[in-house]
Design a protein around this motif. Structure first.
Motif, PDB file in Angstrom:
ATOM      1  N   LEU A  22      71.004  36.966  56.346  1.00 46.79           N
ATOM      2  CA  LEU A  22      69.574  36.884  56.070  1.00 46.79           C
ATOM      3  C   LEU A  22      68.903  38.185  56.473  1.00 46.79           C
ATOM      4  CD1 LEU A  22      68.769  33.254  57.270  1.00 46.79           C
ATOM      5  CD2 LEU A  22      69.328  34.055  54.968  1.00 46.79           C
ATOM      6  N   HIS A 189      64.775  29.064  65.042  1.00 40.75           N
ATOM      7  CA  HIS A 189      65.474  28.881  63.773  1.00 40.75           C
ATOM      8  C   HIS A 189      65.314  30.087  62.852  1.00 40.75           C
ATOM      9  CE1 HIS A 189      65.937  24.871  65.236  1.00 40.75           C
ATOM     10  NE2 HIS A 189      64.641  24.641  65.212  1.00 40.75           N
ATOM     11  N   MET A 190      64.383  30.970  63.181  1.00 38.66           N
ATOM     12  CA  MET A 190      64.161  32.170  62.375  1.00 38.66           C
ATOM     13  C   MET A 190      64.775  33.406  63.022  1.00 38.66           C
ATOM     14  SD  MET A 190      62.484  30.984  59.830  1.00 38.66           S
ATOM     15  CE  MET A 190      62.156  32.575  59.096  1.00 38.66           C
ATOM     16  N   GLU A 193      66.283  36.437  61.311  1.00 38.90           N
ATOM     17  CA  GLU A 193      65.381  37.252  60.511  1.00 38.90           C
ATOM     18  C   GLU A 193      64.312  37.935  61.370  1.00 38.90           C
ATOM     19  OE1 GLU A 193      64.612  34.806  56.622  1.00 38.90           O
ATOM     20  OE2 GLU A 193      65.362  33.458  58.176  1.00 38.90           O
ATOM     21  N   TYR A 284      60.944  27.125  58.734  1.00 37.01           N
ATOM     22  CA  TYR A 284      62.036  27.021  59.703  1.00 37.01           C
ATOM     23  C   TYR A 284      62.906  25.790  59.501  1.00 37.01           C
ATOM     24  CZ  TYR A 284      59.200  23.880  62.733  1.00 37.01           C
ATOM     25  OH  TYR A 284      58.451  22.853  63.250  1.00 37.01           O
ATOM     26  N   ARG A 287      65.662  26.670  57.240  1.00 32.23           N
ATOM     27  CA  ARG A 287      66.708  27.431  57.939  1.00 32.23           C
ATOM     28  C   ARG A 287      67.618  26.498  58.729  1.00 32.23           C
ATOM     29  NH1 ARG A 287      63.208  30.208  54.882  1.00 32.23           N
ATOM     30  NH2 ARG A 287      63.574  32.465  54.997  1.00 32.23           N
ATOM     31  N   CYS A 291      71.548  26.280  58.239  1.00 34.82           N
ATOM     32  CA  CYS A 291      72.456  26.390  59.376  1.00 34.82           C
ATOM     33  C   CYS A 291      73.477  25.256  59.381  1.00 34.82           C
ATOM     34  CB  CYS A 291      71.641  26.390  60.676  1.00 34.82           C
ATOM     35  SG  CYS A 291      72.600  26.248  62.193  1.00 34.82           S
ATOM     36  N   SER A 313      66.951  34.844  50.949  1.00 32.16           N
ATOM     37  CA  SER A 313      66.292  33.654  51.483  1.00 32.16           C
ATOM     38  C   SER A 313      66.993  32.411  50.936  1.00 32.16           C
ATOM     39  CB  SER A 313      64.817  33.627  51.089  1.00 32.16           C
ATOM     40  OG  SER A 313      64.128  34.710  51.659  1.00 32.16           O
ATOM     41  N   ALA A 487      71.359  30.962  61.163  1.00 29.13           N
ATOM     42  CA  ALA A 487      70.547  31.637  62.157  1.00 29.13           C
ATOM     43  C   ALA A 487      71.181  31.471  63.522  1.00 29.13           C
ATOM     44  CB  ALA A 487      69.138  31.029  62.177  1.00 29.13           C
TER      45      ALA A 487
END
Length: 489
Positions: A22, A189-190, A193, A284, A287, A291, A313, A487
């Motif tokens: 990502l 969770h981000m 990025e 999130y 994501r 995951c 993305s 992530a």
């Protein structure tokens, strides 16, 4: 982006067994604003509770946004003395679906648009709260005394539905505040990025919590000073149909200007703020699905793993979350009991998920934990113990009925839904032949093994590109298949 920080972040990710896929471009400010705008078989249960709770959060925020839109339209219809309009279930469903669709659409536009949207949402929340804190009391011509605002305990509404114990009333009042804080884990969770992923996400959680506490408390105090009477603002016969905040602004505008135009217009501030919150929440949560798919922990993992080549993305995960949230929210339409149950389920599920690693950290896992650059030091154990006790307490409290005597219409179904989720998770794990115990082996490392991800074809400029390793170079020029990673949570 600082190249050194980027290398450090990617190095930490590789040490966990995952490739950087990502696009990492979010800084401390963007990471904080996403918080403001929204945190074995045991692993299987915890994972499903997390995913269900997060999707329930997306659904509940969309339901709240659509309800506010309906309330604003109903209030606007009363301008001039006309009767306020009511919406049919089909119309409510249309507004609800439109909100989720627009939120998913924004999440599909790539990180550049999403970054601007997230930053704008964070700044709008700050400015909107400040505006409401100042303007509502200024509009009201009569105010409640400080002794009432800070010393009065309101129990009449709860007693009217059979809840007479003051302690029980106070505890049930914690549900919405507790739900508001369930988005604090968004930056985690981000983290793949985010630049400076070892420090910025935990700092963003603290910054977001501080803003939520100060802003939320200020707004509540401002509204309480401006209220006319609790009975009038909660009456279903009022212009807002029982929406207390909307009715307080409506009444304040009527007192000052003799017309509710300004009060109705201020509803737009709340609606836009809630919409931005929904955008950040879906960001999130998608994501999280991405995951889990990386580790083959959810059905159709190969579908949710797909990443849009140009923006890097997880577009498929975005629309998967949107569909699940839409379906989960259908029982809430026209039912406050169902809405309360979804809120309770989301809050309970996420509290348990949040506290699981905290409890493990201070008990059986304390000798196997390596602190990162950001840690609580000597405060780890007392804070961890308090968190564990709160989780146990709140799990029981939020399953309690909200009306007495209990019947099928007012039963709090959160407990049943929670137990059902746990039962389904255990069943899926141990189901003969096809159960997760056969194929789920825990985190799937992707540094040296691409088998954890499905290759897929990308059509760009009319050209089909076969699966394979992603070409080196700028992410904007990627035109080959991409294998995906999760992530760093």
């Amino acid at each position: 982006m600082d190249p050194l920080n980027a290398q450090d972040d990617e190095g930490v990710l590789r040490s966990l067994g995952y490739k950087q896929v990502l696009h990492r471009s979010w800084g401390a400010f963007t990471t904080t604003t996403i918080t403001i705008s929204a945190m074995s078989v045991l692993t299987s249960i915890s994972g499903w509770l997390n995913l269900l709770g997060q999707i329930a959060a997306v659904s509940a925020v969309a339901f709240l946004c659509s309800g506010l839109i309906s309330t604003m339209a109903s209030m606007a219809s009363t301008v001039g003395g006309a009767e306020h309009i009511t919406f049919t279930p089909a119309q409510d469903l249309g507004i609800y679906g439109a909100v989720i669709f627009l939120v998913a659409l924004l999440n599909s536009c790539g990180l550049r648009v999403l970054t601007l949207c997230t930053q704008a949402g964070g700044m709008f929340h700050l400015a909107g709260v400040l505006l409401l804190v100042l303007i509502v009391p200024l509009m009201a011509t009569t105010h409640q005394p400080a002794s009432w605002v800070f010393g009065h305990f309101e129990s009449a509404q709860a007693e009217s539905v059979g809840i007479t114990n003051y302690f029980n009333i106070a505890i049930l009042g914690l549900l919405l505040p507790a739900y508001s804080y369930t988005g604090m884990d968004g930056p985690c969770h981000m983290s793949e990025e985010v630049e400076g992923a070892s420090m910025h996400p935990p700092k963003a959680i603290l910054h977001g919590w501080a803003v939520m506490f100060v802003g939320g408390l200020s707004l509540i105090i401002s509204l309480l000073f401006s209220i006319t009477s609790i009975e009038s603002v909660l009456s279903e016969d009022s212009a807002s149909g029982g929406n207390a905040v909307a009715q307080i602004m409506y009444d304040a505008a009527m007192q000052r200007f003799g017309t509710p135009h300004v009060g109705v217009g201020l509803m737009a501030v709340i609606i836009v703020g809630v919409f931005f919150c929904n955008v950040a929440t879906m960001t999130y949560v998608s994501r999280i699905l991405f995951c889990y798919s990386r580790d083959r922990a959810v059905p159709l993992s190969s579908l949710w793993l797909k990443v849009e080549p140009r923006t890097k993305s997880p577009i498929a995960a975005v629309w998967g979350v949107a569909l699940a949230a839409f379906c989960l929210g259908l029982p809430m339409l026209g039912s406050y009991t169902a809405f309360n149950a979804i809120l309770s389920l989301s809050t309970i599920s996420l509290i348990i998920v949040y506290v699981s690693p905290i409890t493990a950290r201070i008990t059986w896992g304390r000798n196997h934990f390596t602190p990162g650059p950001f840690n609580l030091g000597v405060w780890t154990y007392p804070i961890g113990a308090i968190s564990t006790l709160w989780a146990l307490f709140s799990t029981v409290v939020f399953c309690l009925p909200i009306e007495m005597p209990v019947n099928t219409d007012n039963l709090n179904y959160a407990a049943a839904a929670f137990i059902g989720t746990c039962t389904i998770s255990i069943g899926m794990f141990y189901f003969p032949v096809f159960g997760a115990y056969k194929w789920f082996k825990g985190p799937a490392h992707t540094v040296d093994d691409d088998s954890a991800h499905d290759k897929y074809e990308v059509a760009e400029g009319g050209k089909q590109v076969a699966g394979g390793a992603a070409a080196a170079g700028d992410a904007r020029d990627v035109d080959v298949d991409v294998d995906v990673c999760a992530a760093a949570k």
